[in-house]
Design an enzyme around this catalytic site. Structure first.
Site, short mmCIF file in Angstrom:
data_model
loop_
_atom_site.label_atom_id
_atom_site.label_comp_id
_atom_site.label_asym_id
_atom_site.label_seq_id
_atom_site.Cartn_x
_atom_site.Cartn_y
_atom_site.Cartn_z
CD GLU A 65 48.56 -50.91 87.74
OE1 GLU A 65 47.50 -50.33 88.03
OE2 GLU A 65 49.00 -51.85 88.39
CB CYS A 77 14.17 -48.18 74.49
SG CYS A 77 14.03 -48.72 72.80
NE ARG A 116 34.45 -42.53 80.67
CZ ARG A 116 34.55 -41.26 80.99
NH1 ARG A 116 34.20 -40.33 80.11
NH2 ARG A 116 35.00 -40.89 82.17
N GLY A 143 45.51 -43.59 86.31
CA GLY A 143 44.48 -42.63 86.75
C GLY A 143 44.67 -41.21 86.32
N GLY A 149 46.07 -45.94 81.50
CA GLY A 149 45.21 -46.42 80.40
C GLY A 149 44.66 -45.24 79.63
NE ARG A 150 40.24 -41.49 82.38
CZ ARG A 150 38.98 -41.86 82.59
NH1 ARG A 150 38.05 -41.52 81.75
NH2 ARG A 150 38.66 -42.56 83.66
CE1 TYR A 166 38.97 -48.03 81.60
CE2 TYR A 166 39.72 -45.76 81.48
CZ TYR A 166 39.90 -47.07 81.90
OH TYR A 166 41.01 -47.39 82.65
N1 LLP Z 1 45.21 -49.65 87.40
C1 LLP Z 1 44.11 -50.12 88.00
C2 LLP Z 1 44.25 -51.03 89.12
C3 LLP Z 1 42.86 -49.72 87.53
O1 LLP Z 1 41.77 -50.20 88.12
C4 LLP Z 1 42.76 -48.82 86.45
C5 LLP Z 1 41.47 -48.37 85.96
C6 LLP Z 1 43.94 -48.37 85.85
C7 LLP Z 1 45.16 -48.80 86.37
C8 LLP Z 1 43.94 -47.42 84.68
O2 LLP Z 1 43.39 -46.19 85.02
P1 LLP Z 1 43.42 -44.99 83.96
O3 LLP Z 1 44.84 -44.57 83.75
O4 LLP Z 1 42.83 -45.50 82.70
O5 LLP Z 1 42.58 -43.93 84.57
N2 LLP Z 1 35.32 -46.80 83.32
C9 LLP Z 1 35.82 -45.61 83.98
C10 LLP Z 1 37.23 -45.77 84.40
C11 LLP Z 1 37.41 -46.95 85.30
C12 LLP Z 1 38.85 -47.15 85.61
C13 LLP Z 1 39.07 -48.56 86.02
N3 LLP Z 1 40.37 -48.83 86.44
C14 LLP Z 1 35.65 -44.43 83.05
O6 LLP Z 1 35.16 -44.62 81.94
O7 LLP Z 1 35.95 -43.30 83.42
#
Ligand code: LLP
Length: 472
Positions: free
Chosen positions: A311, A389, A358, A269, A313-314, A419
């Site tokens: 965990e 559209c 997004r 996150g 990701g972004r 994402y």
């Molecule tokens: N762990 C869990 C349980 C999650 O649900 C997520 C993201 C992550 C880790 C990774 O989070 P990050 O480090 O990437 O923020 N589609 C949205 C983001 C949704 C996140 C979903 N879960 C966007 O484009 O902002």
């Protein structure tokens, strides 16, 4: 001239050609002719080789970022005597090349569907470095995860306990599990990105944890090894993470009496900047604050320090990716307002909400430049829109581009590594773009563009496909 249509955060840049260093990957720069190169490859070369739109990942930037994130999240805990596991959240962006690169920097994988699991395994991820989570895992998914030998399954409901236990029994194994706890922490982010407020679907409420613990204790093939929390995404400050960790530790200390707990997973996150007005997260400082809180709280509770997991990701892939588009049409639109008429230049590109959802989904803001050339024209307020559209088909809601932006120019959007491809769709029967990795003056296609044959091949009535597939 002031622009009444510009949002408060957006300031007219002195030079609309400039690449703001905090927003673009390290190896994105203009060459002598004024054209942008990514990893030493000019945008026109990329367009000639793979077409547009195209997602481009700066390979060296991704490597550096993966190394940095892993180290920033690990060092403060290791320094204080804790072991750390980092699972890369594959939902952010998934391809074999991406998996291999993050793996090389010591990441495992967080997967939440059969597709993510199979893809990560096929890319060579060691199942012992995979964590499986999700609020509604299907029986085939649970079985596949156990059969593959994943490290942990993160339980998300009381009902799931029996399901996972039964599946583990079938394979004659004891499955290590953690519980995702809804800590009730209100992370300051977009409502759809906050995942631990009370009124949402994820996790087991703290008040139900003892009951969940009892169910697991009487499940013959499960071993509860830890607690998990993910408070949301695109978060910039430590306080929510710290509060969640403290609450988890209280529950962890209590459940330790009846379970061999050793692991605290603090989720992902961590936010990234998309515009010049977004703050930069100091990940090292944030992790240090968190590590200190874990040590202090563990001492107060009189428990041994837990192992830690994250965990992200972004923060691993987001800033390393850009999207390249070609401009098809431009349109000056007069917008009436109380303070008189104002104009906004609409710049339509050859992609849109099908490759970047997004803005439409979260009102996310982005930064763009004209990448194929420099211009001495003064900046104009533009809205970069797609070819779909609907009027909500916005890629960049507000940006200043050179006022002479014109059909044939290439527009490059920053921070699209996370994402964007993973949320892409085939809306209006548009194929998902290719994803290439640019490095050392060359591009390598990681995901080829989706063809119309790929998409139309699913239509059994057209007689193009084989047998109808099944959902997993
Ligand atoms: N762990 C869990 C349980 C999650 O649900 C997520 C993201 C992550 C880790 C990774 O989070 P990050 O480090 O990437 O923020 N589609 C949205 C983001 C949704 C996140 C979903 N879960 C966007 O484009 O902002």
């Amino acid at each position: 001239m002031s622009q009444p249509l510009a949002p408060d955060w957006l300031h007219e840049p002195p030079d609309a050609n400039e690449l703001h260093p905090a927003l673009w990957p390290a190896n994105v720069a203009r060459n002598g002719a004024g054209e942008v190169e990514v990893g030493g490859v000019s945008v026109s070369q990329i367009a000639r080789q793979v077409g547009t739109p195209v997602y481009v990942v700066d390979g060296a930037d991704l490597d550096a970022r993966a190394r940095f994130v892993k180290n920033a999240l690990t060092a403060p805990f290791v320094d204080r005597g804790m072991a750390v596991t980092c699972y890369y959240a594959t939902k952010a962006l998934l391809s074999a090349d991406i998996i291999k690169r993050v793996m090389a920097h010591g990441f495992g994988a967080d997967v939440s569907t059969m597709g993510e699991l199979r893809w990560a395994l096929a890319a060579g991820m060691d199942p012992h470095h995979i964590e499986f989570l999700g609020n509604n895992k299907s029986l085939p998914e649970i079985r596949a995860a156990i059969e593959a030998g994943v490290a942990t399954i993160v339980l998300d409901s009381i009902q799931e306990i029996a399901r996972v236990n039964d599946a583990a029994k079938t394979f004659g194994v004891t499955q290590e599990v953690t519980i995702r706890v809804n800590t009730g922490v209100h992370a300051s982010t977009h409502e759809y990105l906050a995942t631990a407020r009370e009124d949402q679907k994820f996790g087991i409420a703290r008040s139900d944890l003892d009951s969940a613990g009892e169910h697991i204790a009487s499940a013959s093939h499960l071993r509860l090894i830890g607690l998990h929390s993910h408070i949301g995404s695109q978060i910039f400050v430590a306080d929510g993470f710290v509060e969640a960790a403290k609450r988890l530790l209280v529950d962890y200390a209590r459940l330790q009496a009846t379970h061999p707990l050793r692991m605290l997973n603090l989720g992902g996150g961590f936010g990234i900047p998309y515009t010049p007005s977004d703050p930069a997260v100091d990940l090292e400082a944030l992790a240090t604050e968190l590590a200190t809180a874990v040590v202090d709280t563990s001492q107060e509770l009189g428990i041994e320090l837990p192992d830690i997991a994250f965990e992200p990701g972004r923060s691993v892939v987001g800033p390393s990716g850009v999207t390249l588009y070609e401009v098809g049409t431009t349109k000056q639109v007069v917008v009436p307002s109380d303070s008189g008429d104002a104009t906004r230049l609409y710049v339509s590109v050859d992609g849109g909400m099908s490759d970047n959802l997004r803005a439409a989904l979260y009102h996310a803001d982005y930064t763009a430049v004209v990448a194929s050339r420099v211009s001495s024209e003064s900046p104009a307020l533009v809205r970069v829109v797609g070819k779909h559209c609907e009027s909500g088909d916005i890629v960049v809601d507000a940006a200043y581009l050179p006022g002479d932006v014109t059909p044939g120019d290439m527009v490059m959007v920053a921070a699209t590594g996370a994402y964007c491809h993973s949320l892409a769709s085939n809306y209006n029967v548009v194929g998902r773009p290719a994803l290439v990795i640019a490095q050392g003056g060359e591009i390598h296609t990681s995901l080829r563009a989706e063809t119309l044959e790929d998409i139309m091949g699913r239509d059994v009535g057209l007689g193009l496909s084989g047998t109808p597939g099944e959902n997993t």
